[in-house]
Motif scaffolding. Structure first.
Motif, PDB file in Angstrom:
ATOM      1  N   ASP A  10       2.029   5.007  -0.808  1.00 56.18           N
ATOM      2  CA  ASP A  10       3.008   6.047  -1.086  1.00 56.18           C
ATOM      3  C   ASP A  10       2.396   7.412  -0.777  1.00 56.18           C
ATOM      4  OD1 ASP A  10       4.376   3.873  -2.026  1.00 56.18           O
ATOM      5  OD2 ASP A  10       4.058   4.343  -4.148  1.00 56.18           O
ATOM      6  N   MET A  11       3.141   8.251  -0.086  1.00 60.39           N
ATOM      7  CA  MET A  11       2.617   9.525   0.405  1.00 60.39           C
ATOM      8  C   MET A  11       3.588  10.673   0.116  1.00 60.39           C
ATOM      9  SD  MET A  11      -0.184   8.950   2.391  1.00 60.39           S
ATOM     10  CE  MET A  11      -1.008   7.450   2.930  1.00 60.39           C
ATOM     11  N   GLY A  12       3.084  11.889   0.294  1.00 61.57           N
ATOM     12  CA  GLY A  12       3.945  13.066   0.174  1.00 61.57           C
ATOM     13  C   GLY A  12       4.495  13.267  -1.218  1.00 61.57           C
ATOM     14  N   GLU A  13       3.725  12.878  -2.237  1.00 60.72           N
ATOM     15  CA  GLU A  13       4.235  12.944  -3.606  1.00 60.72           C
ATOM     16  C   GLU A  13       3.787  14.201  -4.349  1.00 60.72           C
ATOM     17  OE1 GLU A  13       5.304   8.394  -4.731  1.00 60.72           O
ATOM     18  OE2 GLU A  13       3.200   8.942  -5.016  1.00 60.72           O
ATOM     19  N   ALA A  14       3.319  15.202  -3.598  1.00 68.25           N
ATOM     20  CA  ALA A  14       3.110  16.520  -4.187  1.00 68.25           C
ATOM     21  C   ALA A  14       4.457  17.232  -4.293  1.00 68.25           C
ATOM     22  CB  ALA A  14       2.141  17.326  -3.321  1.00 68.25           C
ATOM     23  N   LEU A  26      -6.089   9.017   2.941  1.00 62.28           N
ATOM     24  CA  LEU A  26      -5.431   7.707   2.999  1.00 62.28           C
ATOM     25  C   LEU A  26      -4.837   7.429   4.372  1.00 62.28           C
ATOM     26  CD1 LEU A  26      -3.651   7.415  -0.464  1.00 62.28           C
ATOM     27  CD2 LEU A  26      -5.324   5.816   0.478  1.00 62.28           C
ATOM     28  N   LEU A  27      -4.366   8.476   5.037  1.00 61.11           N
ATOM     29  CA  LEU A  27      -3.744   8.279   6.346  1.00 61.11           C
ATOM     30  C   LEU A  27      -4.754   7.900   7.420  1.00 61.11           C
ATOM     31  CD1 LEU A  27      -1.061  11.097   6.227  1.00 61.11           C
ATOM     32  CD2 LEU A  27      -0.621   8.659   6.561  1.00 61.11           C
ATOM     33  N   ARG A  28      -6.027   7.944   7.099  1.00 59.55           N
ATOM     34  CA  ARG A  28      -7.066   7.450   8.002  1.00 59.55           C
ATOM     35  C   ARG A  28      -7.352   5.963   7.793  1.00 59.55           C
ATOM     36  NH1 ARG A  28      -9.904  11.630  10.423  1.00 59.55           N
ATOM     37  NH2 ARG A  28      -9.443  13.712   9.601  1.00 59.55           N
ATOM     38  N   VAL A  29      -6.725   5.373   6.762  1.00 62.94           N
ATOM     39  CA  VAL A  29      -7.035   3.988   6.387  1.00 62.94           C
ATOM     40  C   VAL A  29      -5.827   3.070   6.504  1.00 62.94           C
ATOM     41  CG1 VAL A  29      -8.042   2.503   4.606  1.00 62.94           C
ATOM     42  CG2 VAL A  29      -8.734   4.908   4.754  1.00 62.94           C
ATOM     43  N   VAL A  30      -4.672   3.526   6.024  1.00 66.25           N
ATOM     44  CA  VAL A  30      -3.485   2.675   5.977  1.00 66.25           C
ATOM     45  C   VAL A  30      -2.804   2.615   7.334  1.00 66.25           C
ATOM     46  CG1 VAL A  30      -3.147   3.136   3.527  1.00 66.25           C
ATOM     47  CG2 VAL A  30      -1.947   4.538   5.231  1.00 66.25           C
ATOM     48  N   SER A  31      -1.883   1.664   7.486  1.00 64.81           N
ATOM     49  CA  SER A  31      -1.127   1.546   8.732  1.00 64.81           C
ATOM     50  C   SER A  31       0.323   1.967   8.572  1.00 64.81           C
ATOM     51  CB  SER A  31      -1.204   0.106   9.266  1.00 64.81           C
ATOM     52  OG  SER A  31      -0.904  -0.842   8.259  1.00 64.81           O
ATOM     53  N   SER A  32       0.809   2.075   7.328  1.00 62.27           N
ATOM     54  CA  SER A  32       2.179   2.535   7.076  1.00 62.27           C
ATOM     55  C   SER A  32       2.183   3.487   5.883  1.00 62.27           C
ATOM     56  CB  SER A  32       3.120   1.363   6.795  1.00 62.27           C
ATOM     57  OG  SER A  32       3.272   0.540   7.934  1.00 62.27           O
ATOM     58  N   THR A  53       0.788  14.622   9.841  1.00 57.44           N
ATOM     59  CA  THR A  53      -0.507  13.951   9.738  1.00 57.44           C
ATOM     60  C   THR A  53      -0.379  12.468  10.060  1.00 57.44           C
ATOM     61  OG1 THR A  53      -1.109  15.533   8.006  1.00 57.44           O
ATOM     62  CG2 THR A  53      -2.528  13.617   8.272  1.00 57.44           C
ATOM     63  N   ALA A  54       0.698  11.849   9.614  1.00 60.70           N
ATOM     64  CA  ALA A  54       0.936  10.445   9.951  1.00 60.70           C
ATOM     65  C   ALA A  54       1.049  10.263  11.455  1.00 60.70           C
ATOM     66  CB  ALA A  54       2.191   9.938   9.249  1.00 60.70           C
ATOM     67  N   ALA A  55       1.768  11.158  12.108  1.00 56.01           N
ATOM     68  CA  ALA A  55       1.931  11.076  13.563  1.00 56.01           C
ATOM     69  C   ALA A  55       0.587  11.241  14.269  1.00 56.01           C
ATOM     70  CB  ALA A  55       2.909  12.143  14.044  1.00 56.01           C
ATOM     71  N   HIS A  57      -2.283  10.344  13.263  1.00 56.88           N
ATOM     72  CA  HIS A  57      -3.122   9.154  13.076  1.00 56.88           C
ATOM     73  C   HIS A  57      -2.432   7.859  13.517  1.00 56.88           C
ATOM     74  CE1 HIS A  57      -6.379  11.271  11.090  1.00 56.88           C
ATOM     75  NE2 HIS A  57      -5.499  11.885  10.321  1.00 56.88           N
ATOM     76  N   GLY A  58      -1.231   7.959  14.068  1.00 52.02           N
ATOM     77  CA  GLY A  58      -0.530   6.775  14.533  1.00 52.02           C
ATOM     78  C   GLY A  58      -0.066   5.859  13.418  1.00 52.02           C
ATOM     79  N   VAL A  59       0.207   6.430  12.252  1.00 53.94           N
ATOM     80  CA  VAL A  59       0.647   5.656  11.090  1.00 53.94           C
ATOM     81  C   VAL A  59       2.166   5.572  11.080  1.00 53.94           C
ATOM     82  CG1 VAL A  59       0.697   5.573   8.559  1.00 53.94           C
ATOM     83  CG2 VAL A  59      -1.400   6.271   9.752  1.00 53.94           C
ATOM     84  N   THR A  60       2.702   4.380  10.893  1.00 54.73           N
ATOM     85  CA  THR A  60       4.147   4.175  10.833  1.00 54.73           C
ATOM     86  C   THR A  60       4.713   4.780   9.546  1.00 54.73           C
ATOM     87  OG1 THR A  60       4.037   2.186  12.181  1.00 54.73           O
ATOM     88  CG2 THR A  60       5.955   2.414  10.763  1.00 54.73           C
ATOM     89  N   VAL A  61       5.913   5.345   9.629  1.00 58.53           N
ATOM     90  CA  VAL A  61       6.518   6.071   8.507  1.00 58.53           C
ATOM     91  C   VAL A  61       7.715   5.311   7.950  1.00 58.53           C
ATOM     92  CG1 VAL A  61       7.802   8.159   7.883  1.00 58.53           C
ATOM     93  CG2 VAL A  61       5.739   8.325   9.302  1.00 58.53           C
ATOM     94  N   GLY A  62       7.813   5.276   6.619  1.00 54.59           N
ATOM     95  CA  GLY A  62       8.974   4.729   5.935  1.00 54.59           C
ATOM     96  C   GLY A  62       9.528   5.744   4.951  1.00 54.59           C
ATOM     97  N   ALA A  63      10.825   5.667   4.674  1.00 52.53           N
ATOM     98  CA  ALA A  63      11.474   6.555   3.707  1.00 52.53           C
ATOM     99  C   ALA A  63      11.327   5.963   2.310  1.00 52.53           C
ATOM    100  CB  ALA A  63      12.954   6.727   4.050  1.00 52.53           C
ATOM    101  N   HIS A  64      10.650   6.709   1.430  1.00 57.27           N
ATOM    102  CA  HIS A  64      10.400   6.244   0.062  1.00 57.27           C
ATOM    103  C   HIS A  64      11.485   6.824  -0.840  1.00 57.27           C
ATOM    104  CE1 HIS A  64       7.990   4.085  -2.666  1.00 57.27           C
ATOM    105  NE2 HIS A  64       7.270   5.076  -3.158  1.00 57.27           N
ATOM    106  N   VAL A  65      12.630   6.144  -0.881  1.00 59.32           N
ATOM    107  CA  VAL A  65      13.815   6.672  -1.563  1.00 59.32           C
ATOM    108  C   VAL A  65      13.781   6.324  -3.045  1.00 59.32           C
ATOM    109  CG1 VAL A  65      15.170   6.557   0.561  1.00 59.32           C
ATOM    110  CG2 VAL A  65      15.195   4.613  -1.024  1.00 59.32           C
ATOM    111  N   SER A  66      14.472   7.145  -3.841  1.00 63.33           N
ATOM    112  CA  SER A  66      14.361   7.026  -5.290  1.00 63.33           C
ATOM    113  C   SER A  66      15.656   7.460  -5.967  1.00 63.33           C
ATOM    114  CB  SER A  66      13.213   7.930  -5.763  1.00 63.33           C
ATOM    115  OG  SER A  66      13.176   8.061  -7.172  1.00 63.33           O
ATOM    116  N   TYR A  67      15.737   7.145  -7.267  1.00 66.20           N
ATOM    117  CA  TYR A  67      16.714   7.837  -8.097  1.00 66.20           C
ATOM    118  C   TYR A  67      16.390   9.342  -8.084  1.00 66.20           C
ATOM    119  CZ  TYR A  67      17.906   3.329 -10.313  1.00 66.20           C
ATOM    120  OH  TYR A  67      18.311   2.038 -10.566  1.00 66.20           O
TER     121      TYR A  67
END
Length: 259
Positions: A10-14, A26-32, A53-55, A57-67
């Motif tokens: 999970d990213m961008g939680e600031a 973390l974006l240097r280690v994970v793949s998504s 930053t994800a782009a 490092h070639g990290v795939t992006v997902g939308a972390h949707v919430s209430y």
């Protein structure tokens, strides 16, 4: 034996001046990367920084949707009606996709967060709302969820790609669901122990539940929570252990899209 697996976090939680996690490391280690969309955490500037930053490092992006629950970090159940929940999820996906285009990234999947994630494992009504939102905004997106979840079944019926997730640092109940965070032992903090658990999940397809029973797991992707104090060390330990065992780390959503 499985020879590759995705590693997500999970990213961008600031939010504003409030910071959480070390996304750059973390974006240097994970793949998504599951990028918060502003409803439980994140704001446009944080989202854009994470996407860029994800782009890089070639990290795939997902939308972390919430209430819509900034005060509770998205970990409180919200009994929204169908239209409101569908619209909330649509809004979050659309916002992240728009920023991603500007950042040179592409959103490949959706992973619900916190209370919403856990609720739609069994709640058919809210699961259907999430599936409807994804199909309406972008039916090319995959969804990442627990094995055997209601949202996974409904998403497959709706023609969406579905991938199953295991959790590196969370304890499991005998039925394959996660131990609630409010209970003792719900979160596992030792990087070496977490790395051993993940290797077993990927290589053998099993995990030991809190009562000692062996639970089958199917993991296209393994999550290391970015808000853990030891998140970076844990991610490195997991990736290093997988590499030693001959298991590659590769993004699930990108591989599926290119197949």
């Amino acid at each position: 034996m499985v020879r590759s697996v995705d590693l997500n976090s999970d990213m961008g939680e600031a939010f504003g001046r409030w910071t959480l996690g070390d996304d750059a490391a973390l974006l240097r280690v994970v793949s998504s990367a599951n990028v918060a969309c502003g409803f439980h955490a994140g704001d446009p500037s944080v989202m854009m920084r994470t996407l860029r930053t994800a782009a890089e490092h070639g990290v795939t992006v997902g939308a972390h949707v919430s209430y819509r629950d900034l005060a509770g970090f998205g970990r409180r159940f919200v009994d929204e009606n169908d239209g409101d929940l569908t619209n909330d999820v649509m809004y979050q996906i659309a916002a992240l996709e728009g920023l991603a285009r500007a950042a040179g990234a592409t959103v490949a999947y959706v992973k619900p967060h916190g209370a919403l994630y856990n609720r739609i494992v069994a709640d058919e009504r809210q699961a259907a709302d999430v599936v409807r939102a994804i199909r309406t905004v972008d039916p090319s997106l995959a969804i990442l969820t627990l094995p055997g979840s209601a949202v996974g079944r409904l998403a497959e019926q709706a023609g969406l790609r579905v991938f199953r997730e295991a959790f590196a640092d969370r304890a499991y109940q005998p039925d394959g669901t996660l131990v609630p965070r409010r209970q003792p032992g719900a979160v596992i903090a030792d990087p070496a122990a977490v790395a051993a658990r993940v290797t077993r999940m990927v290589a053998d397809g099993t995990v030991e539940a809190v009562d000692g029973t062996v639970v089958p797991v199917h993991a296209d992707s393994v999550c290391v929570h970015g808000d853990s104090p030891a998140a970076v060390a844990m991610a490195h330990a997991v990736r290093d252990r997988l590499t030693r065992e001959g298991i590659a780390v590769a993004p699930f959503a990108r591989a599926a899209a290119e197949a």
